[in-house]
Write an enzyme that holds these catalytic residues in place. Structure first.
Site, PDB file in Angstrom:
ATOM      1  N   ARG A  48       1.391   5.778   1.495  1.00 32.05           N
ATOM      2  CA  ARG A  48       1.468   6.641   0.402  1.00 32.05           C
ATOM      3  C   ARG A  48       0.067   7.116  -0.082  1.00 32.05           C
ATOM      4  O   ARG A  48      -1.043   6.327   0.166  1.00 32.05           O
ATOM      5  CB  ARG A  48       2.031   5.648  -0.803  1.00 32.05           C
ATOM      6  N   ASP A  57      -1.075  -0.387 -12.264  1.00 34.57           N
ATOM      7  CA  ASP A  57       0.493  -0.817 -11.974  1.00 34.57           C
ATOM      8  C   ASP A  57       0.398  -2.480 -12.296  1.00 34.57           C
ATOM      9  O   ASP A  57       1.351  -2.684 -12.988  1.00 34.57           O
ATOM     10  CB  ASP A  57       0.781  -0.680 -10.613  1.00 34.57           C
ATOM     11  N   SER A 157      -1.326   0.965   4.154  1.00 34.96           N
ATOM     12  CA  SER A 157      -0.919   0.199   5.768  1.00 34.96           C
ATOM     13  C   SER A 157      -0.415  -1.171   5.540  1.00 34.96           C
ATOM     14  O   SER A 157       0.691  -1.598   6.299  1.00 34.96           O
ATOM     15  CB  SER A 157      -1.877   0.394   6.558  1.00 34.96           C
ATOM     16  N   ASP A 201       2.702   0.071  -4.285  1.00 35.56           N
ATOM     17  CA  ASP A 201       2.831   0.584  -2.908  1.00 35.56           C
ATOM     18  C   ASP A 201       4.327   0.393  -2.391  1.00 35.56           C
ATOM     19  O   ASP A 201       5.077   1.144  -1.695  1.00 35.56           O
ATOM     20  CB  ASP A 201       1.775  -0.305  -2.200  1.00 35.56           C
TER      21      ASP A 201
END
Length: 482
Positions: A48, A57, A157, A201
């Site tokens: 992303r 977040d 990742s 994520d």
């Protein structure tokens, strides 16, 4: 993803029209070579890029990411003949791994980042513990992995790997494939390796929708809203090639700790009886029933020091040293002696305001000047991350300088301290010119870069779909045969 969209990961048949078809075929050949049988299904989980809303977040505030084409792919098989997990990575730099699923452990190394396979184990453990699987070793699994998300790039990742393991294990054990549930499990189980993330994520990995960015809310519960980006606008991701593994140092968790401490001090000053349990600014704002700009003014006034010592915080919270270490710090932040609570709080609150404005600008009916407004917000975001949150890097700052010279709005994306920037271009044509400029002014100056092979280093990208399970047509009913 709109509330009317199906909320479960569906099983799709793999065919040549799939965007990852050639990579999946390569992975299939590798799997057969390693395990001497065909895989029973495949998993794809995208990386992303976060367009705006960095380091907010885990404070409970919304973010605005989108999924990219780069992804983690798994080829998976399973058996009742043994209790072992066999992991193979198509990239030869990663060693093979094998463990007993009844007795594996995830140990956090004292120095350096976790080995690659421990991210996968996080996802397995997350399903075992959250889904109450008591016979967790009854099904052995064979897994081959292919990933083209650059490591340490800020493109998620590691979280994509954790999420892929969560999804694959859930599918093998026939547990719920609800996207929100899987996102929640994936976010919580990454803490097994010491990362105190906020869930962005994992949420975008499962809830992404092609053609849209996702406005993801975390408080009071996980909620996503699809956001249409300006027509013809194109995002460019440029990797600084300065790698950063957020699990390999304390930098990331230090910022989380500073935010929680700032929040607790504000809550205590406002005389909340449960101030010890108010750890996120979004919770505090809700308890105060105030607007973000009012919370900003409060934080600016109360968190008046540029540097807080341990003694300052112990006095503010009226707790002992032992209680402070046990309740407020994480294992890799217990040596912290100085804290920048004011700067971290102001970044989080101001960045959250920028996310709100970014969304409302995207949703506005007017079209003239929209890209300019969004670009300015991205530029402001980077300056805040550089100066207030102190998570930039000289290589990232150089990419931003080149972008500003070209009149392109850009910002670091991901945790920072290396990794990538994301830039907003008005069109595909302008993105091509911008990419060539970056190659000339940045990448050509790096000694170890092959300029003919930069397709996964600097690239234009558009929003992709979230996680999916793929099977060959003849294998569609395989999970029911476990």
């Amino acid at each position: 993803m709109s509330e009317n969209t199906a909320t479960c990961v569906t099983v799709k048949e793999l065919n040549e029209s799939h965007g990852c078809y050639s990579r999946l075929q390569e992975l299939r050949k590798f799997y057969v070579k390693e395990f001497d049988e065909e895989p029973k299904f495949y998993v794809r989980v995208p990386g992303r890029v976060n367009i705006i809303g960095e380091h907010v977040d885990y404070c409970g505030y919304p973010v605005l990411p989108m999924a990219i084409e780069q992804s983690i792919l798994l080829a998976v098989g399973f058996t009742k003949a043994n209790n072992f997990l066999y992991l193979r990575n198509i990239d030869v730099i990663f060693d093979n791994y094998k463990c007993d699923l009844k007795s594996f452990r995830i140990d956090i190394p004292e120095k350096g980042g976790p080995e690659w396979y421990k991210y996968y184990l996080c996802g397995v453990k997350g399903i075992f513990e959250n889904m109450n699987i008591n016979d967790s070793g009854s099904i052995g699994m064979y897994v081959a992995l292919s990933g083209n998300i650059p490591h340490g790039s800020g493109l998620s990742s590691s979280s994509a790997l954790v999420s892929s393991a969560t999804l694959a294990t859930s599918f093998v054990y026939k547990t719920s494939l609800n996207r929100k549930m899987l996102a929640s499990v994936s976010a919580s189980c990454e803490r097994y390796i010491g990362t105190q993330g906020g869930g962005m994520d994992q949420a975008i990995a499962y809830l992404a929708e092609a053609g849209c960015a996702q406005f993801i809310e975390f408080y009071p519960e996980l909620k996503t809203t699809s956001i249409q980006l300006p027509p013809n606008a194109c995002f460019v991701v440029a990797n600084s090639l300065a790698e950063k593994n957020k699990a390999a140092s304390s930098d990331f968790n230090e910022r989380v700790v500073e935010c929680r401490l700032g929040c607790r001090i504000l809550a205590k000053r406002m005389n909340f009886e449960n101030w010890k349990n108010i750890l996120r600014f979004a919770e505090l704002q809700n308890a105060l029933n105030c607007h973000l700009d009012e919370l900003e003014a409060m934080a600016s006034k109360i968190l008046s020091k540029d540097i807080y010592t341990r003694e300052d915080i112990l006095q503010e919270l009226q707790v002992s040293e032992k209680e402070f270490e046990n309740d407020c710090l994480t294992p890799n932040t217990r040596k912290m002696s100085h804290f920048k609570l004011r700067q971290r709080a102001l970044h989080v609150i101001q960045e959250s305001l920028r996310v709100q404005i970014f969304r409302s600008t995207c949703e506005a009916t007017m079209t003239w000047g929209k890209v300019d407004t969004l670009s300015k917000l991205m530029q402001e975001s980077h300056q805040s991350l550089k100066h207030l949150y102190e998570c930039s890097h000289p290589s990232l700052d150089r990419l931003i300088e080149i972008s500003e010279e070209a009149g392109v709005g850009a910002r670091l994306t991901g945790a920072g301290w290396g990794g990538c920037i994301v830039a907003l271009c008005e069109s595909i044509e302008s993105s091509k010119k911008y990419i060539e400029l970056l190659k000339m002014k940045y990448y050509s100056k790096l000694s170890k870069v092959d300029e003919s092979n930069l397709e996964n280093v600097v690239f234009a990208t558009f929003p992709q779909n979230g996680a999916e399970i793929l099977v060959m047509a003849c294998a569609r009913d395989i999970p029911s045969k476990i």
